[in-house]
Design a protein around this motif. Structure first.
Motif, PDB file in Angstrom:
ATOM      1  N   VAL A  31      11.424  -0.623  -6.617  1.00 20.96           N
ATOM      2  CA  VAL A  31      10.309  -0.526  -6.151  1.00 20.96           C
ATOM      3  C   VAL A  31       9.600   0.673  -6.919  1.00 20.96           C
ATOM      4  CG1 VAL A  31       8.533   0.090  -4.107  1.00 20.96           C
ATOM      5  CG2 VAL A  31      10.562  -1.102  -3.708  1.00 20.96           C
ATOM      6  N   THR A  32       8.530   0.323  -7.561  1.00 15.81           N
ATOM      7  CA  THR A  32       7.982   1.277  -8.459  1.00 15.81           C
ATOM      8  C   THR A  32       6.277   1.661  -8.188  1.00 15.81           C
ATOM      9  OG1 THR A  32       9.152   0.374 -10.214  1.00 15.81           O
ATOM     10  CG2 THR A  32       7.402   1.682 -10.921  1.00 15.81           C
ATOM     11  N   PRO A  33       5.912   2.758  -8.190  1.00 16.24           N
ATOM     12  CA  PRO A  33       4.487   3.034  -7.954  1.00 16.24           C
ATOM     13  C   PRO A  33       3.495   2.625  -9.074  1.00 16.24           C
ATOM     14  CG  PRO A  33       5.803   5.139  -8.453  1.00 16.24           C
ATOM     15  CD  PRO A  33       6.733   4.116  -8.303  1.00 16.24           C
ATOM     16  N   LEU A  34       2.410   2.269  -8.828  1.00 18.64           N
ATOM     17  CA  LEU A  34       1.548   1.894  -9.877  1.00 18.64           C
ATOM     18  C   LEU A  34       0.670   2.985 -10.281  1.00 18.64           C
ATOM     19  CD1 LEU A  34       0.297  -1.815  -8.450  1.00 18.64           C
ATOM     20  CD2 LEU A  34       1.888  -1.179 -10.266  1.00 18.64           C
ATOM     21  N   PRO A  35       0.491   3.285 -11.341  1.00 21.94           N
ATOM     22  CA  PRO A  35      -0.359   4.340 -11.719  1.00 21.94           C
ATOM     23  C   PRO A  35      -1.626   4.340 -11.203  1.00 21.94           C
ATOM     24  CG  PRO A  35       0.730   3.456 -13.726  1.00 21.94           C
ATOM     25  CD  PRO A  35       0.621   2.295 -12.733  1.00 21.94           C
ATOM     26  N   SER A  36      -2.253   5.655 -10.799  1.00 22.21           N
ATOM     27  CA  SER A  36      -3.590   5.834 -10.342  1.00 22.21           C
ATOM     28  C   SER A  36      -4.201   7.041 -11.165  1.00 22.21           C
ATOM     29  CB  SER A  36      -3.431   6.023  -8.907  1.00 22.21           C
ATOM     30  OG  SER A  36      -2.786   7.183  -8.614  1.00 22.21           O
ATOM     31  N   ASP A  37      -5.475   7.157 -10.961  1.00 22.63           N
ATOM     32  CA  ASP A  37      -5.982   8.248 -11.651  1.00 22.63           C
ATOM     33  C   ASP A  37      -5.713   9.588 -11.237  1.00 22.63           C
ATOM     34  OD1 ASP A  37      -7.397   6.110 -13.129  1.00 22.63           O
ATOM     35  OD2 ASP A  37      -9.266   6.079 -11.878  1.00 22.63           O
ATOM     36  N   ASP A  38      -5.575   9.570  -9.896  1.00 19.73           N
ATOM     37  CA  ASP A  38      -5.158  11.107  -9.284  1.00 19.73           C
ATOM     38  C   ASP A  38      -3.734  11.033  -9.550  1.00 19.73           C
ATOM     39  OD1 ASP A  38      -4.124   9.151  -7.425  1.00 19.73           O
ATOM     40  OD2 ASP A  38      -5.526   9.801  -5.811  1.00 19.73           O
ATOM     41  N   GLY A  39      -2.913  10.351  -9.959  1.00 20.22           N
ATOM     42  CA  GLY A  39      -1.332  10.628  -9.843  1.00 20.22           C
ATOM     43  C   GLY A  39      -0.604  10.223  -8.759  1.00 20.22           C
ATOM     44  N   ALA A  66       0.758   7.934  -5.304  1.00 21.52           N
ATOM     45  CA  ALA A  66       1.471   6.485  -5.366  1.00 21.52           C
ATOM     46  C   ALA A  66       0.681   5.806  -4.277  1.00 21.52           C
ATOM     47  CB  ALA A  66       2.816   6.661  -4.801  1.00 21.52           C
ATOM     48  N   HIS A  67      -0.447   5.199  -4.614  1.00 21.73           N
ATOM     49  CA  HIS A  67      -1.268   4.362  -3.556  1.00 21.73           C
ATOM     50  C   HIS A  67      -0.909   3.087  -3.529  1.00 21.73           C
ATOM     51  CE1 HIS A  67      -3.899   7.977  -3.495  1.00 21.73           C
ATOM     52  NE2 HIS A  67      -4.023   7.937  -4.870  1.00 21.73           N
ATOM     53  N   HIS A  68      -0.243   2.300  -4.629  1.00 20.92           N
ATOM     54  CA  HIS A  68       0.152   1.062  -4.463  1.00 20.92           C
ATOM     55  C   HIS A  68       1.723   1.022  -4.930  1.00 20.92           C
ATOM     56  CE1 HIS A  68      -4.278   0.379  -4.131  1.00 20.92           C
ATOM     57  NE2 HIS A  68      -3.850  -0.703  -3.350  1.00 20.92           N
ATOM     58  N   GLY A  99       0.775  -1.248   0.057  1.00 20.57           N
ATOM     59  CA  GLY A  99       0.093   0.093  -0.039  1.00 20.57           C
ATOM     60  C   GLY A  99       0.622   1.261  -0.025  1.00 20.57           C
ATOM     61  N   GLU A 100       0.272   2.381   0.160  1.00 20.88           N
ATOM     62  CA  GLU A 100       0.998   3.647   0.133  1.00 20.88           C
ATOM     63  C   GLU A 100       1.858   4.045   1.366  1.00 20.88           C
ATOM     64  OE1 GLU A 100      -1.889   6.912  -0.259  1.00 20.88           O
ATOM     65  OE2 GLU A 100      -3.181   6.103   1.083  1.00 20.88           O
ATOM     66  N   TRP A 101       2.563   4.906   1.236  1.00 18.43           N
ATOM     67  CA  TRP A 101       3.574   5.225   2.129  1.00 18.43           C
ATOM     68  C   TRP A 101       3.121   5.767   3.389  1.00 18.43           C
ATOM     69  CZ3 TRP A 101       8.505   4.292   3.858  1.00 18.43           C
ATOM     70  CH2 TRP A 101       8.929   4.830   4.865  1.00 18.43           C
TER      71      TRP A 101
END
Length: 723
Positions: free
Chosen positions: A111-119, A121-123, A34-36
């Protein structure tokens, strides 16, 4: 309907289910968090991750927030990694990760952030690649480079030590070596066993080469049957005394190194006790720390231990004693051992060389010819062995006052310039001297010498010229009788002409089957006789005949009006770089009518070698008077007085031969007197209750003076002040 990913024409499309199955099936440990801000909880791991770490998602949840960080060993790059995660940037680090079974592996974490609609780093998706083999190989390479660097540093230290040991006359050589060792250990120093252990900054090469001196008294243990605490220990008054292991090292009973406990109690007057007391004081004074123990290495010579190298490895009181060197300190012990071994060899060699040098000087003083005081003749002599290591060679000369008005003169050359040649020369010199006083006449003397040398079987062939000069009182003239045994002919210099006295020739000494012949010359006032050995004219690049012709040519152009000046001109032009031993005797018949009328243009320097006896004082005065006369210098009386005092000091307080040198500096006469006593001269107010002691005060009134070390003795100089 499951969304399909686009694919190249002719291939089946890849669905999200396919991608999920690929992540689960891959052999690369993979995880999603999950997010930081929520502590990056682990939401999913694949089977490879579980196999590698031995932990499931549920196990990681038990660890709480930032569970992955709990698996990672302390990492100096953890803070920069957190900065990247907070900022939502991709992160790559190599970290050590602990598995449940306790083993640690090196992983490259991406470790790479997954893309999200709001930009945001949620995952995060992460992959771990095992790079343990690469890290271990790199560590091994770094360790190998470190070992090589250390070895190079050790070799450089040993090379610098060897260079310092090459000049043990430098008074701080051992101190500088100890300073080099302090790049390896906190403290190091040398002790030499010269009349007992002594802390040493340098080496006294005059000490006995064996290193044997006053021993520290070894403690006598209790008699058999009485209680003892163990091998090497003794009991005194109920107190346990440690064994004297330092004395064992000095005696060569153990090879060492040995560890010396500075807190132990040692037997009275023992080497260990003295050394521990000295070290406690010295190390505290220089480092401020209180040492607990030191390591002692033997500085061994060829036959005996000459001293010690002591190193402190940094343990202080309050710390447990080390029973063995740490692995990283083993090379230190090895380097110190090499330095100690080389120091022992160098010290032993230096002391052996010094002893041989002293023996050579003693041989030189015993065998070098001495110039007799010849009344009515101006005589100058010179001798120089070619071999620097041997202070005496095979050439020799003698001037003998056989009787009133009769002078014997011999110059000879034994083949070679080694110790055997010197020994043969000594035998011949003694034989010729004995027969010269007994028989006088040159032919008779040489015949008897031939007979005796044949029976003695002297191992080296030799040549010589023996001559007598007789003074006729009635007309104040001199007659020369001479005979030659295979030697080069003397020269007669008369009014600008030179003549070889080549008569009375014969075979080498000991090979004369027939009676020897004698030639006679009547000498006039102003005549100069030159006797010499082949070292004056012999060179590798020319024949002996060419050298003899050169000597005749140079002798014809000599301008000096005194025998010392004649000799100096010959040396300046012929013997600047001799290839063999050189001996010269110059005899001049004074000419009172003309000697004072012309100032010669000869070299403005003179030298004499005088024996350490009272008669040399008079010869020195005569020499300086003749020199001042030849150079046309005023104040000869002051020069005579200064020379008399300086040579008298050399005779009274020095030993060995005395070298007298005179120089015309253009600003005054410079006088140099050298003897073998290194003690400096001192101006005093006279000897209490007895006469004398004012010599240097007289010199101070007439000249500027000083002194400096020279060879094994000193040189005192004085320059007369202009009036």
């Amino acid at each position: 309907m499951t969304e399909m990913s686009p694919s190249p024409a002719g291939l089946l499309p890849v669905s999200a289910d396919h991608l999920t199955a690929a992540l689960a099936a891959t052999g690369v440990p993979t995880f999603i968090t999950g997010e930081w801000s929520a502590g990056m909880p682990v939401l999913w791991v694949n089977a490879a991750f579980e196999r590698f770490t031995g932990m499931t998602v549920e196990d990681l949840a038990v660890l709480g927030p930032n569970a992955l960080l709990a698996l990672v060993d302390d990492d100096p790059e953890r803070e920069p990694a957190q900065v990247d995660l907070v900022a939502g940037r991709s992160m790559r680090r190599i970290v050590g990760m602990r598995a449940r079974d306790g083993r640690t592996s090196w992983l490259q974490i991406d470790v790479t952030p997954l893309p999200s609609d709001d930009g945001g780093a949620h995952h995060w998706v992460g992959m771990a690649t095992d790079v343990s083999e690469y890290v271990d190989r790199q560590a091994a390479q770094l360790a190998s480079l470190e070992v090589e660097r250390q070895q190079r540093a050790d070799l450089d230290l040993i090379a610098q030590t060897t260079e310092l040991l090459g000049d043990l006359e430098y008074p701080l050589a051992l101190r500088d070596i100890a300073d080099l060792l302090r790049s390896l250990v906190p403290w190091a120093s040398f002790y030499l066993n010269d009349d007992g252990l002594q802390h040493a900054d340098g080496v006294d090469v005059a000490s006995p080469p064996s290193g044997r001196g006053r021993r520290h008294a070894r403690y006598v243990p209790a008699p058999p049957g009485e209680p003892s605490t163990g091998p090497g220990d003794a009991v005194e008054g109920g107190e346990t005394l440690a064994g004297d292991h330092v004395q064992d090292l000095l005696d060569g009973l153990v090879d060492g190194p040995v560890r010396l406990d500075l807190g132990a109690t040692y037997p009275p007057f023992s080497a260990s006790g003295w050394l521990s007391r000295d070290l406690r004081h010295r190390v505290v004074e220089e480092t401020g720390a209180i040492p607990r123990s030191v390591v002692v290495h033997a500085v061994a010579g060829r036959r005996r231990v000459l001293g010690l190298v002591v190193t402190w490895h940094g343990d202080a009181q309050g710390e447990p004693p080390a029973t063995a060197p740490a692995p990283e300190g083993e090379h230190v012990v090895t380097v110190v051992e090499v330095v100690a071994r080389r120091a022992g060899t160098a010290i032993d060699n230096a002391r052996l060389y010094a002893r041989e040098h002293r023996l050579a000087e003693a041989l030189q003083r015993a065998m070098l010819p001495e110039q007799a005081d010849v009344t009515g003749l101006d005589v100058w002599t010179y001798y120089a062995p070619n071999a620097e290591h041997a202070q005496v060679g095979g050439d020799w000369y003698d001037l003998l006052q056989i009787a009133d008005g009769t002078v014997g003169l011999v110059i000879g050359d034994v083949v070679g310039h080694d110790v055997e040649a010197a020994a043969a020369m000594g035998q011949l010199r003694s034989v010729v001297r004995a027969y010269a006083y007994e028989l006088t006449h040159p032919a008779t003397v040489l015949d008897r010498v031939d007979q005796l040398v044949t029976g003695m079987r002297v191992p080296r062939p030799a040549s010589l010229v023996y001559a007598t000069l007789e003074h006729r009182v009635e007309d104040d003239t001199w007659a020369l009788d001479y005979t030659r045994a295979g030697h080069l002919p003397p020269l007669l210099l008369r009014e600008g002409t030179v003549r070889l006295l080549s008569g009375a020739g014969g075979p080498l000494v000991g090979f004369g089957a027939d009676p020897r012949a004698v030639s006679r010359e009547e000498l006039r006032r102003g005549d100069v006789l030159l006797f010499y050995t082949d070292g004056l004219i012999e060179r590798r690049d020319r024949s002996l005949k060419v050298g003899l012709d050169t000597l005749v040519d140079i002798s014809a152009r000599i301008t000096a009006r005194d025998s010392a000046g004649v000799g100096e001109e010959l040396l300046a032009r012929l013997a600047d770089a001799p290839e063999d031993d050189v001996a010269i005797v110059v005899v001049r018949v004074p000419d009172p009518a003309t000697d004072d009328q012309v100032t010669a243009l000869s070299p403005r320097s003179r030298r004499w070698l005088l024996p350490s006896e009272p008669a040399s004082i008079g010869r020195a005065r005569h020499a300086v008077l003749r020199t001042c006369q030849a150079w046309g210098l005023p104040d000869s009386a002051a020069a005579e007085l200064v020379v008399s005092e300086l040579v008298a000091n050399g005779v009274l307080h020095g030993w060995g031969n005395i070298a007298l040198r005179l120089y015309d500096t253009g600003e005054g006469l410079r006088i140099e007197v050298e003897d073998a006593n290194p003690a400096p001269p001192v101006a005093t107010d006279g000897h209490p209750n007895r006469l004398g002691g004012f010599g240097m005060q007289i010199v101070e009134r007439l000249a500027d003076w000083g002194w400096r070390p020279a060879g094994s003795g000193k040189l005192v100089w004085a320059r007369l002040r202009a009036t």
